[in-house]
Design an enzyme around this catalytic site. Structure first.
Site: not given
Length: 907
Positions: A332-335, A367-368, A387
């Site tokens: 995943a990526m927290e854009n 987390h994201e 992180e």
């Protein structure tokens, strides 16, 4: 589609870092590539030594120019849907994009040179405007640096003036990738050839020329031209939409808050969405229609509410969208405002997904979603502060949103950090900035140290200053602050009676590698610490500030004194209750014997987490040659009557090391017999409480069934009749697959599929393969993909390996885990290793494993990774392999003798 291009340098580096090599023969998990950054103020800027800058000697941009705002226009020219119809000419698919950008910046110190980043873009001659007098300035030249800096250098005829306001306009074009980087294309149906494209992670320089460094924050306003019938999503809400003719659509988004360039996100697709009051969750239309996003949407609302109340701060964007992508390299990526996920990390399929899958979804969302985009680090050497915080805070958020998951004090991160941090090739949480300059060095920081050790050190700090003081320190942080303020804030908010100060307490934990082993003598009361290393011959002068919490058979207490360390006759002492401290504990032999006796007679008197940690400490101290190997083996005796998840998980993980070290020796037979004996009671416990269609409601028991201590100790835990029974089930599955799906509980399918394929032949394997190809359920596909690696037929494993070279068979994002699954199969270890070496130039993102006989090959393998982020991982693999070789030589006889003695009367 155009012919696939060769892998670019950036892709090779990005994939290579994902090879973080397994230690002690295990396959490492992929590093989630997620990036957040900090705000920049004029007072934070370093002094530039000259008025005319030559190319800098380091990889960092000069701070003479500071971006403030970007206006970006993008035009991806691909077709999102190609429907082949009779008498209709199918258009040629194109994978190119073009666009232009204007960046408005301020000159902090006079210079003739503009440096920014651009990678694999064709860039037009630049136009520079003096915004103070609206004058176009003369440009002498522009050139792309042919090195790892990715610098685009523009030389002006005259100096840009200090405190002047300027703009830079550039037109550009580039190629839409098929390799999951920057603006890439992803095929998600077989019939209509539907596509989605997305931009993520450290790829902004591949999308448009920009100042692509963490502290170069700016406002972004994006406009995209895309095909009619598709929807474009970005970080912010849509400001305007216009229809351009019969084919195109123009979408302009509101400006973002000030943020880092690579948090910019864009997706173009025909996806649908589920709405909740707090968010929109997008996915493939069939997934939405089936309700697979409903759980994610609901739990996101709970987690968001928790964070807003916990931080006393609203989410930094007016809108929050999440999207499940068929292809995504990180999990995943927290854009900011548009969080992207692999489908398996967001879609929950009732009746198919296991309860553990639900836990994974909740944890990844937590987390994201945390508020790390609002307060971020200054440079990549401090990525742990983002992180590590995200990992630690996710425990609290999940515990709030799903209390039955019981994961606030999770052990997985502790053990992942312990494993990697016990090597001389580890790195400190806060590495010197000059040690983290190149792309490979940056990517190398996204590992278990930054994520897992970071979380554990923060957990330890929260225990030290007390939770309320820790939370108060976080709450007072303002969005414009950087992580440099954290120590001072926490120091001011700390428990006033705590000594030493937070800064004194934390300094060694963050600036040096490793962790201590604390050795306590309960007869004399003496205590000492030293750097814990698997290589016991390596010297170290490192020291750590420690805080103890202990218990005896009768009382729990906290103390800084040593008097309590002296046990009374017959009593045991246990230090580091609930493993809140980031260190291992060793004892004198008498205390170890008493603790093991307690485990075997009445284990409930020892806290659950410590029962697991005693096993883990014993095994790892034995690996480091600080205790006799038989002590570690004795620590597994109590498991015969243990039904809790954590101790079994700890034992399984450590015994897997023994299995790997001895699976080709005469040790394996008696070891297998012993493990079968130990797991027998647990297997009967499960059998008496549940069958394939009925599972208890208690989630901790669900974890045990799902993780499968009964089904993870290789074949040693299975009787022949059980294997045959599962093969029989699978043969029924061939005859009546869809009917039988409902009779196999979701938590047991992965185990049954694996065992059935392992016991079967070509027919079973090919049936599972066909079901894998035809299934549209993400969870089911993942379980079948793993099961396919369980076959014992080497020719089928070789075929499976060859399928990973074809993205139409195995998606690119699944290649690493598929090869890892095969490598974990004893029949596939050598096959996977040879496959990795044979295809390294084409697929550099494979993980490697280090069996004891691969040391020399690993050293040669190192030469392939010296210039990328996998270099440290390869050095770690070499170091651990060398340790393993010596350990096996020294302990083989003792281990064989112990297992033979323990099993002498079992058969």
């Amino acid at each position: 589609m155009p012919q696939k291009s060769t892998l670019s340098k950036a892709l090779a580096v990005a994939f290579a870092v994902l090879t973080v090599s397994a230690i002690g023969g295990m396959i490492s998990m992929m590093i989630v590539f997620e990036i957040q950054t900090n705000n920049l103020t004029m007072t934070e800027l370093p002094t530039v030594p000259s008025t005319t800058l030559a190319p800098p000697p380091v990889m960092r941009l000069p701070r003479s120019l500071i971006p403030e705002r970007y206006e970006i226009f993008l035009h991806p020219q691909f077709y999102s849907r190609i429907v082949e119809e009779v008498n209709v000419t199918t258009p040629n698919q194109t994978l190119f994009f073009n666009g232009n950008s204007t960046v408005y910046f301020r000159c902090h110190q006079a210079t003739k040179h503009i440096f920014l980043h651009s990678f694999e873009l064709s860039v037009s001659p630049p136009e520079v405007i003096d915004r103070d007098n609206n004058k176009k300035l003369s440009v002498l030249s522009h050139q792309q640096h042919d090195d790892e800096s990715d610098f685009l250098e523009i030389e002006m005829e005259e100096n840009l003036k200090t405190d002047g306001n300027y703009s830079l306009f550039l037109s550009f074009e580039g190629e839409i990738s098929e390799y999951l980087q920057a603006l890439y294309v992803s095929k998600y149906t077989e019939t209509d050839l539907d596509f989605v494209n997305d931009t993520i992670q450290e790829s902004a320089r591949r999308l448009f020329p920009c100042f692509d460094e963490p502290d170069m924050k700016a406002v972004f306003q994006l406009t995209v031209i895309h095909r009619r019938g598709t929807e474009a999503l970005s970080n912010t809400l849509k400001q305007s939409i216009l229809i351009l003719g019969s084919n195109w659509k123009y979408t302009q988004f509101f400006p973002t808050p000030k943020m880092s360039s690579y948090l910019l996100a864009l997706t173009i697709s025909e996806f649908k969405f589920t709405t909740s009051p707090e968010n929109r969750t997008y996915a493939r239309p069939e997934a939405i229609d089936a309700g697979h996003t409903r759980y994610a949407a609901e739990i996101t609302a709970e987690i968001l509410k928790f964070y807003e109340e916990h931080f006393d701060l609203q989410y930094g964007m007016e809108d929050l969208a999440q999207i499940a992508l068929p292809d995504l390299e990180p999990l995943a990526m927290e854009n900011w405002g548009l969080i992207t996920y692999q489908e398996g990390a967001l879609l929950y399929e009732e009746g198919v997904s296991s309860w553990l899958h639900k836990e994974v979804i909740t944890t990844v969302i937590a987390h994201e979603l945390w508020f790390g985009n609002q307060v971020t680090m200054k440079w990549w050497n401090e990525i742990w502060l983002n992180e590590g915080f995200a990992t630690y805070m996710s425990y609290l958020a999940v515990d709030h949103a799903e209390p039955k998951f019981q994961i606030k004090m999770i052990m997985d991160d502790l053990h992942a950090a312990f494993e990697e941090d016990a090597l001389l090739t580890s790195h400190p949480l806060s590495a010197p900035p000059n040690d983290v300059q190149t792309t490979g060095e940056i990517l190398g920081m996204f590992d278990a140290i930054s994520y897992s050790k970071g979380a554990m050190v923060l957990r330890m700090l929260a225990e030290y200053v007390k939770d309320k003081a820790f939370d108060d320190g976080i709450r007072v942080r303002h969005p414009c602050q950087t992580h440099e303020n954290d120590a001072a804030i926490l120091t001011n908010a700390r428990n006033k009676e705590s000594k030493p100060t937070v800064q004194e307490f934390m300094e060694n934990w963050t600036t040096q590698i490793g962790y201590p082993v604390v050795t306590i003598n309960t007869i004399s009361g003496s205590i000492n610490q030293k750097h814990f290393l698997y290589n016991s011959s390596a010297g170290s002068k490192f020291g750590f500030v420690l805080s103890f919490k202990m218990c005896s058979p009768n009382i729990f207490l906290g103390t800084d004194g040593m008097d309590e360390l002296i046990s009374k006759k017959g009593e045991w002492i246990l230090v580091n209750i609930n493993t809140t401290g980031y260190y291992r504990v060793n004892y004198n032999a008498e205390n170890w014997d008493r603790l093991l006796w307690q485990l075997e007679t009445n284990p409930s008197r020892i806290p659950l987490m410590n029962r697991a940690q005693l096993v883990d400490d014993a095994f790892n101290l034995a690996r480091a040659k600080q205790v006799d190997v038989t002590l570690a083996l004795k620590s597994t005796r109590f498991l015969r009557s243990e039904t809790a998840y954590l101790p079994w998980e700890s034992a399984i993980r450590n015994l897997e090391y023994f299995i790997l070290m001895f699976d080709r020796s005469e040790v394996y037979g008696p070891m297998q017999l012993y493990l079968r004996h130990q797991v027998e009671e647990l297997y009967n416990f499960f059998k008496n409480q549940t069958d394939d269609s009925t599972v208890p409601d208690d989630h901790s028991l669900q974890k045990k069934i799902s993780r499968g201590p009964v089904d993870e100790l290789l074949e040693s835990k299975q009787s022949e009749s059980t294997v045959l029974h599962k093969q029989c089930i699978f043969n029924q599955l061939i005859k009546a697959f869809f009917c039988l799906l409902f009779s196999i509980h979701t938590n047991l399918r992965s185990v049954i599929y694996c065992q059935a394929v392992a016991a079967g032949d070509r027919e079973e394997w090919e049936f599972a393969w066909e079901k894998f190809l035809s299934s549209t359920d993400t969870s089911e596909k993942d379980q079948l993909r793993k099961a396919l690696s369980c076959t014992k037929k080497t020719w089928l494993l070789n075929r499976y390996l060859s399928y990973t070279l074809d993205p139409d068979k195995i998606r690119l994002m699944d290649v690493t885990s598929t090869v890892n699954h095969i490598a974990q199969n004893a029949a596939g270890q050598a096959l996977a290793w040879n496959f990795i070496r044979a295809h390294w130039d084409y697929l550099p993102h494979f993980c490697v494993f280090n069996h004891v006989n691969l040391c020399l090959q690993l050293i040669r393998f190192r030469d392939h990774t010296e210039m990328n982020g996998a270099y440290r991982a390869t050095l770690q693999a070499i170091e651990q392999t060398q340790v393993n070789i010596q350990w096996v030589q020294e302990n083989h006889d003792a281990v064989l003798e112990w297992f033979e003695r323990e099993t002498a009367n079992l058969e």
